[in-house]
Design an enzyme around this catalytic site. Structure first.
Site: not given
Ligand code: C8R
Length: 244
Positions: A82, A163
């Site tokens: 992420c 993400c």
């Protein structure tokens, strides 16, 4: 020879497959897993080479389907942490410089399959097990050529898997920094998952020496902002990232 037995004109508009395609993908695969990203762990480069080649060999070069790449996508699957995904549009060099200096960031070419395929060309021919070195179809011939289908599919999966905070480098020295017909505008933005991505940070970069033609307050960026608003993803925009 010459006049009566001249070279036939190529069948397709695009350049032919890259010479030594199979050797290049095998070598790049080993370089990636041994040198570039040893953290990725064990991958079977011979299998990856075979899956890539089998995807298009002996097939109509204008009838590529996403399914043709199923096995390759499976063998090359990779997760990007992420906050580390970087997209780009008409700013490839710059984005790559950025991910080189800011360790841990990933453009698609910093992932295994993107690294392997970058700047290569490939297609086969019906009724032959050979790679076509003469010519390959490009967009003028058909949209469903193997190179386009590959990048569309890989870009879609890259964006679907992103993400946290994601970034994009856009070119402010062309008229539409955000181009809705580009891979970024057509595929990636729409594939971001609002349940996983909270913010998209755009960098609009102006070539030093050229007059800026688009900015964060221009209408193309506004269009991007509206798409993200519709997806409930926060949007920030900044001009001219410099410390590179
Ligand atoms: N991406 C798309 N296309 C890619 C690519 C890549 O990572 N890598 C290469 N070499 N290519 P553009 P865009 C090739 O117009 O359309 C992903 C393909 O042949 O400057 O917005 C990446 O994640 C393709 O046709 O940019 C990035 O975020 C052109 O280069 C966007 O999509 C696309 O070049 C960039 O795609």
């Amino acid at each position: 020879v010459g006049i009566l037995m001249g070279r036939r004109s190529p069948k397709w508009n695009g350049k032919g497959s890259t010479v030594d395609f199979q050797e290049i993908i095998l070598r790049r695969c080993y370089t990636y897993i041994r040198v570039v990203q040893p953290e990725l762990g064990d991958r079977d480069c011979q299998k990856i080479k075979k899956a890539f080649t089998d995807a298009f060999i002996s097939k109509d070069p204008c009838s590529a389907r996403e399914e043709d790449y199923d096995l390759l996508m499976k063998l090359g699957h990779q997760t990007v942490p992420c906050d580390k995904t970087v997209f780009w549009s008409k700013t490839k060099e710059l984005a790559h410089q950025y991910t080189k200096t800011q360790k841990g960031l990933f453009t698609l070419e910093n992932t295994l399959l993107g690294y392997i395929a970058d700047d290569l060309s490939w297609c086969g021919k019906v009724g032959s097990s050979e790679i076509n070195l003469e010519s390959c179809p490009d967009r003028r011939n058909c949209n469903s050529n193997f190179v386009s289908v590959f990048w569309n599919l890989l870009s879609k999966r890259f964006a679907e898997n992103a993400c946290g905070m994601v970034q994009v480098f856009l070119n402010g020295s062309i008229s539409n920094a955000f181009d809705k017909t580009s891979t970024f505008g057509r595929v990636e933005v729409h594939s971001l998952q609002p349940s996983k991505v909270h913010t998209l940070k755009a960098w609009v970069i102006h070539d030093s020496g050229k007059t800026p033609r688009d900015t964060c307050s221009g209408s193309s960026i506004n269009e991007l902002q509206l798409i993200l608003r519709g997806k409930n993803i926060k949007f920030t925009c900044q001009e001219n990232y410099r410390p590179i």
